[in-house]
Motif scaffolding. Sequence first.
Motif, PDB file in Angstrom:
ATOM      1  N   HIS A  71       0.860  -1.190   0.000  1.00 53.82           N
ATOM      2  CA  HIS A  71       0.000   0.000   0.000  1.00 53.82           C
ATOM      3  C   HIS A  71       0.893   1.237   0.000  1.00 53.82           C
ATOM      4  N   PRO A  72       0.500   2.286  -0.692  1.00 55.81           N
ATOM      5  CA  PRO A  72       1.309   3.516  -0.700  1.00 55.81           C
ATOM      6  C   PRO A  72       1.567   4.029   0.724  1.00 55.81           C
ATOM      7  N   GLY A  73       2.806   4.392   0.988  1.00 59.31           N
ATOM      8  CA  GLY A  73       3.168   4.951   2.289  1.00 59.31           C
ATOM      9  C   GLY A  73       3.363   3.938   3.396  1.00 59.31           C
ATOM     10  N   ARG A  74       3.181   2.654   3.104  1.00 61.34           N
ATOM     11  CA  ARG A  74       3.361   1.588   4.109  1.00 61.34           C
ATOM     12  C   ARG A  74       4.539   0.728   3.712  1.00 61.34           C
ATOM     13  N   LEU A  75       5.196   0.205   4.703  1.00 62.54           N
ATOM     14  CA  LEU A  75       6.385  -0.584   4.452  1.00 62.54           C
ATOM     15  C   LEU A  75       6.438  -1.740   5.438  1.00 62.54           C
ATOM     16  N   ARG A  76       6.784  -2.912   4.944  1.00 64.24           N
ATOM     17  CA  ARG A  76       7.061  -4.047   5.821  1.00 64.24           C
ATOM     18  C   ARG A  76       8.521  -4.425   5.606  1.00 64.24           C
ATOM     19  N   VAL A  77       9.260  -4.474   6.702  1.00 57.08           N
ATOM     20  CA  VAL A  77      10.657  -4.901   6.701  1.00 57.08           C
ATOM     21  C   VAL A  77      10.673  -6.267   7.373  1.00 57.08           C
ATOM     22  N   ALA A  78      11.236  -7.253   6.677  1.00 56.13           N
ATOM     23  CA  ALA A  78      11.250  -8.605   7.217  1.00 56.13           C
ATOM     24  C   ALA A  78      12.632  -9.218   7.033  1.00 56.13           C
ATOM     25  N   VAL A  79      12.993 -10.078   7.970  1.00 53.49           N
ATOM     26  CA  VAL A  79      14.252 -10.808   7.872  1.00 53.49           C
ATOM     27  C   VAL A  79      13.951 -12.283   8.099  1.00 53.49           C
ATOM     28  N   TRP A  80      14.397 -13.099   7.136  1.00 55.37           N
ATOM     29  CA  TRP A  80      14.262 -14.544   7.223  1.00 55.37           C
ATOM     30  C   TRP A  80      15.609 -15.145   7.604  1.00 55.37           C
ATOM     31  N   ALA A 117       8.115   0.175  15.474  1.00 61.30           N
ATOM     32  CA  ALA A 117       7.225  -0.309  14.423  1.00 61.30           C
ATOM     33  C   ALA A 117       5.762  -0.134  14.824  1.00 61.30           C
ATOM     34  N   ASP A 118       4.904  -0.045  13.816  1.00 63.52           N
ATOM     35  CA  ASP A 118       3.466   0.014  14.064  1.00 63.52           C
ATOM     36  C   ASP A 118       2.948  -1.349  14.523  1.00 63.52           C
ATOM     37  N   GLU A 119       3.547  -2.395  13.964  1.00 67.34           N
ATOM     38  CA  GLU A 119       3.148  -3.754  14.306  1.00 67.34           C
ATOM     39  C   GLU A 119       4.322  -4.673  13.997  1.00 67.34           C
ATOM     40  N   VAL A 120       4.465  -5.747  14.764  1.00 67.15           N
ATOM     41  CA  VAL A 120       5.507  -6.742  14.513  1.00 67.15           C
ATOM     42  C   VAL A 120       4.888  -8.127  14.525  1.00 67.15           C
ATOM     43  N   GLY A 121       5.595  -9.064  13.927  1.00 69.99           N
ATOM     44  CA  GLY A 121       5.101 -10.429  13.930  1.00 69.99           C
ATOM     45  C   GLY A 121       6.181 -11.401  13.519  1.00 69.99           C
ATOM     46  N   VAL A 122       5.833 -12.667  13.611  1.00 71.12           N
ATOM     47  CA  VAL A 122       6.754 -13.733  13.241  1.00 71.12           C
ATOM     48  C   VAL A 122       5.964 -14.844  12.572  1.00 71.12           C
ATOM     49  N   SER A 123       6.555 -15.446  11.579  1.00 69.81           N
ATOM     50  CA  SER A 123       6.012 -16.635  10.941  1.00 69.81           C
ATOM     51  C   SER A 123       7.079 -17.710  11.024  1.00 69.81           C
ATOM     52  N   VAL A 124       6.741 -18.834  11.648  1.00 71.18           N
ATOM     53  CA  VAL A 124       7.656 -19.968  11.695  1.00 71.18           C
ATOM     54  C   VAL A 124       7.338 -20.809  10.469  1.00 71.18           C
ATOM     55  N   LYS A 132      13.592 -23.983   3.033  1.00 75.11           N
ATOM     56  CA  LYS A 132      14.621 -24.170   4.056  1.00 75.11           C
ATOM     57  C   LYS A 132      14.058 -24.019   5.460  1.00 75.11           C
ATOM     58  N   GLY A 133      12.755 -23.769   5.579  1.00 74.20           N
ATOM     59  CA  GLY A 133      12.171 -23.597   6.892  1.00 74.20           C
ATOM     60  C   GLY A 133      12.667 -22.323   7.552  1.00 74.20           C
ATOM     61  N   GLY A 134      12.771 -22.348   8.868  1.00 76.78           N
ATOM     62  CA  GLY A 134      13.255 -21.189   9.603  1.00 76.78           C
ATOM     63  C   GLY A 134      12.130 -20.306  10.095  1.00 76.78           C
ATOM     64  N   LYS A 135      12.413 -19.024  10.129  1.00 73.68           N
ATOM     65  CA  LYS A 135      11.399 -18.065  10.590  1.00 73.68           C
ATOM     66  C   LYS A 135      11.540 -16.765   9.814  1.00 73.68           C
ATOM     67  N   LEU A 136      10.475 -15.987   9.828  1.00 72.35           N
ATOM     68  CA  LEU A 136      10.453 -14.663   9.215  1.00 72.35           C
ATOM     69  C   LEU A 136       9.969 -13.691  10.280  1.00 72.35           C
ATOM     70  N   LEU A 137      10.857 -12.806  10.734  1.00 70.11           N
ATOM     71  CA  LEU A 137      10.470 -11.735  11.667  1.00 70.11           C
ATOM     72  C   LEU A 137      10.150 -10.518  10.824  1.00 70.11           C
ATOM     73  N   TRP A 138       9.037  -9.841  11.109  1.00 62.01           N
ATOM     74  CA  TRP A 138       8.674  -8.679  10.318  1.00 62.01           C
ATOM     75  C   TRP A 138       8.170  -7.535  11.184  1.00 62.01           C
ATOM     76  N   ALA A 139       8.279  -6.340  10.620  1.00 62.52           N
ATOM     77  CA  ALA A 139       7.807  -5.134  11.297  1.00 62.52           C
ATOM     78  C   ALA A 139       7.218  -4.202  10.259  1.00 62.52           C
ATOM     79  N   ASP A 140       6.064  -3.627  10.570  1.00 58.97           N
ATOM     80  CA  ASP A 140       5.380  -2.689   9.680  1.00 58.97           C
ATOM     81  C   ASP A 140       5.688  -1.258  10.116  1.00 58.97           C
ATOM     82  N   CYS A 141       5.910  -0.393   9.150  1.00 56.33           N
ATOM     83  CA  CYS A 141       6.196   1.020   9.408  1.00 56.33           C
ATOM     84  C   CYS A 141       5.360   1.881   8.472  1.00 56.33           C
ATOM     85  N   GLY A 142       4.981   3.028   8.918  1.00 56.31           N
ATOM     86  CA  GLY A 142       4.376   3.991   8.010  1.00 56.31           C
ATOM     87  C   GLY A 142       2.965   4.423   8.301  1.00 56.31           C
TER      88      GLY A 142
END
Length: 147
Positions: A71-80, A117-124, A132-142
Motif C-alpha cells: 500500500h502507498p506509504g506503508r512498508l514491511r521490513v522482514a528478515v528470514w 514499528a506500528d506492528e511486529v510479527g513472526v512466521s515460523v 529451508k524452513g526457519g522463521k520470518l520476523l517482520w515489522a510494519d512502518c508507516g
Amino acid sequence: MATVSPSWNYTLHLPRDPRAPGIARGTLRLILAAHDLGELTPTAELVAGELLANSHCHTKGPYSLRVLSPHPGRLRVAVWDTDPRVPPAFSADVDKDAVPPPDTEGGRGLHLVRACADEVGVSVLRELGASKGGKLLWADCGGGVAW
C-alpha cells in the motif's frame, strides 16, 4: 488524474559475512529513495538493522532481507533466517511494553523494533520440499492503511 502506486517487494539474500547487515541497510536506503519513501528511512533502517543483527548473531545459516510495500506509504521490513526458534521479544505472550532490565546484556534490539514499528510479527516456516524452513520476523512502518 490520481495514480495508484503498484505494490512492490525486494528480497536480498545475504551471505554469512559480518559486512552483510551493513550492505543490506545501504540497499534498503536505495530502495526507499527510489520509491520516494525517504521519510521512512530512519525507522526502517533501525528496524532492519536490529533484525539483521539478530539473525547474524544468533543463527548459523544464511539470512535474507525482504522489503515490501503493498500500500502507498506503508512498508514491511522482514528478515528470514534458517533457525525456527522465535526470539522471546517476538513471542505471542510477551508484554509489549516491558523494558529489558538495565543490567542485562541483550534483549534491547528487538525491544527497539517493537517500540519503533506500528506492528511486529513472526512466521515460523516448516521445512517442505525446497523450502529451508526457519522463521520470518517482520515489522510494519508507516501508518496509514492496515494490512
